[in-house]
Design a protein around this motif. Structure first.
Motif, short mmCIF file in Angstrom:
data_model
loop_
_atom_site.label_atom_id
_atom_site.label_comp_id
_atom_site.label_asym_id
_atom_site.label_seq_id
_atom_site.Cartn_x
_atom_site.Cartn_y
_atom_site.Cartn_z
N ASP A 72 0.84 -1.20 0.00
CA ASP A 72 0.00 0.00 0.00
C ASP A 72 0.87 1.25 0.00
O ASP A 72 1.93 1.29 0.64
N ASN A 73 0.42 2.28 -0.70
CA ASN A 73 1.08 3.60 -0.71
C ASN A 73 2.50 3.55 -1.29
O ASN A 73 3.34 4.37 -0.94
N ASN A 132 5.65 7.09 -1.06
CA ASN A 132 5.09 7.35 0.27
C ASN A 132 5.37 6.20 1.22
O ASN A 132 5.56 6.42 2.42
N ARG A 133 5.42 4.99 0.72
CA ARG A 133 5.72 3.85 1.60
C ARG A 133 7.16 3.92 2.08
O ARG A 133 7.45 3.58 3.25
N LYS A 149 -2.48 10.56 -3.28
CA LYS A 149 -1.05 10.54 -3.03
C LYS A 149 -0.55 11.74 -2.23
O LYS A 149 0.22 11.58 -1.26
N VAL A 195 -1.66 11.54 1.33
CA VAL A 195 -0.87 10.54 2.05
C VAL A 195 0.49 11.12 2.42
O VAL A 195 0.97 10.96 3.55
#
Length: 370
Positions: free
Chosen positions: A217-218, A296-297, A315, A318
């Motif tokens: 995710d992300n 982002n992760r 995005k 986040v």
């Protein structure tokens, strides 16, 4: 013993996750922290918080501007309180309006919580720039109000890298115990860094061990123009947009102050520089060898969020959540020290940056002089 926790300005839940992970056991009794209620003005942050912190109690997370919130005194009894009041007007980056900005006075809502609910302990968090806002008067005013609310407080400037976070991130934390408990918080001694038990955790370790699954995710990879990728290709590890080896035709045309974090690559053998939640081109943090910004992760890894922690929203929302959060592993270290103090467990400590009695006495003398 379970401390029921209330939280204002909860963000995506970095402090809440750290508190959730914290646990101290002594003489057969376990001390932990449990979410009771929280509030934030960001819809996406509230959705993230619910999904990861309290999926079984979505109604306990209140979305809305605290200035318009009418039920602050009807949320439910708590034993602990955490709030990272908005730092926009205290940040060293920006206009630094302090109390003169829209966000500076929001700390007062935390004071109202302390006065109404009388939690046994609290933790407040803000940026290092708080100490100099309004020529230092804002910091003194906040500390005075917390003391007058009936708490013995310990303010300190922490660098989370000293506690195992793979990021140089300085934040002021103010820990307070209710006066009738006769407790005083001791700043936990750093555990990481030169001459300490553990070396600093590096950006490379954080991002590469274990490798991030491609479908995590992300973890959407940034897309750059060819000119940006070519520009990045000339910047060595740890250097930024002002590196002298960049060809003249590719250099940025910037006059005046040159921010060191613009197009700055990570140094893979050191903690990263501070993860931020906003900013335009060149502020997204850049990989040490690949010609791209971080996902982002990857930023979340630098903030010590586990890969299963799913941030909600588009995005940029986040990115904002990741950058504004308190690193969970750093929060865990502080909350465990709070619990140890309550349980009477001794631990290695250091002197706080500020002596609260000296600070407040100095302020009193200045007022009398004026």
């Amino acid at each position: 013993m379970i401390f029921r926790k209330g939280e204002l300005f909860n963000g995506p839940g970095g402090f809440a996750l750290g508190a959730k992970m914290a646990s101290v056991e002594v003489n057969g009794q376990t001390y932990t922290v449990q979410h009771e209620w929280s509030n934030d003005y960001s819809q996406e942050a509230c959705e993230t918080y619910i999904a990861n912190i309290c999926p079984d109690k979505p109604e306990s997370v209140y979305h809305g501007d605290i200035r318009q919130f009418k039920d602050l005194k009807n949320l439910g009894e708590i034993d602990a309180f955490i709030y990272g009041f908005p730092c926009n007007d205290f940040s060293l980056v920006g206009e630094k309006k302090g109390f003169d900005g829209d966000f500076g006075p929001l700390y007062t809502y935390g004071i109202r919580v302390l006065e109404h609910y009388r939690p046994q302990w609290f933790i407040a968090e803000n940026v290092g720039g708080l100490q100099s806002a309004n020529e230092g008067r804002a910091f003194i005013k906040i500390l005075t109000d917390m003391t007058n609310a009936g708490y013995r407080i310990t303010p300190h400037l922490y660098n989370f890298a000293d506690y195992g976070v793979p990021q140089s991130r300085q934040r002021i934390l103010i820990v307070g115990y209710r006066n009738d408990l006769n407790m005083e918080f001791k700043v936990p001694a750093p555990t990481h860094g030169p001459g300490r038990e553990n070396p600093y955790k590096t950006a490379y370790e954080a991002i590469m061990y274990p490798p991030i699954p491609e479908d995590a995710d992300n973890h959407d990879m940034p897309v750059h123009h060819e000119r940006v990728k070519k520009f990045l290709s000339y910047i060595p590890e740890g250097q930024n947009a002002w590196y002298e080896g960049i060809p003249e035709e590719l250099r940025l045309n910037v006059k005046g102050a040159k921010m060191s974090q613009i197009y700055r690559r990570l140094d893979k053998n050191a903690p990263s520089y501070t993860v931020t939640g906003s900013g335009g081109g060149g502020t997204h943090m850049y990989h040490w060898s690949e010609d791209r910004a971080l996902s982002n992760r990857e930023r979340a890894r630098l903030q010590t969020f586990p890969d299963h922690f799913n941030f909600k929203g588009k995005k940029e929302k986040v990115r904002q959540q990741v950058g504004m959060a308190v690193p969970p592993e750093g929060a865990k270290a502080i909350v465990e020290a709070v619990l140890k103090t309550y349980a009477g467990v001794k631990y290695d400590s250091i002197r706080p940056k500020w002596d609260i009695d000296q600070l407040l006495n100095q302020q009193t003398m200045e007022l009398v002089t004026v």
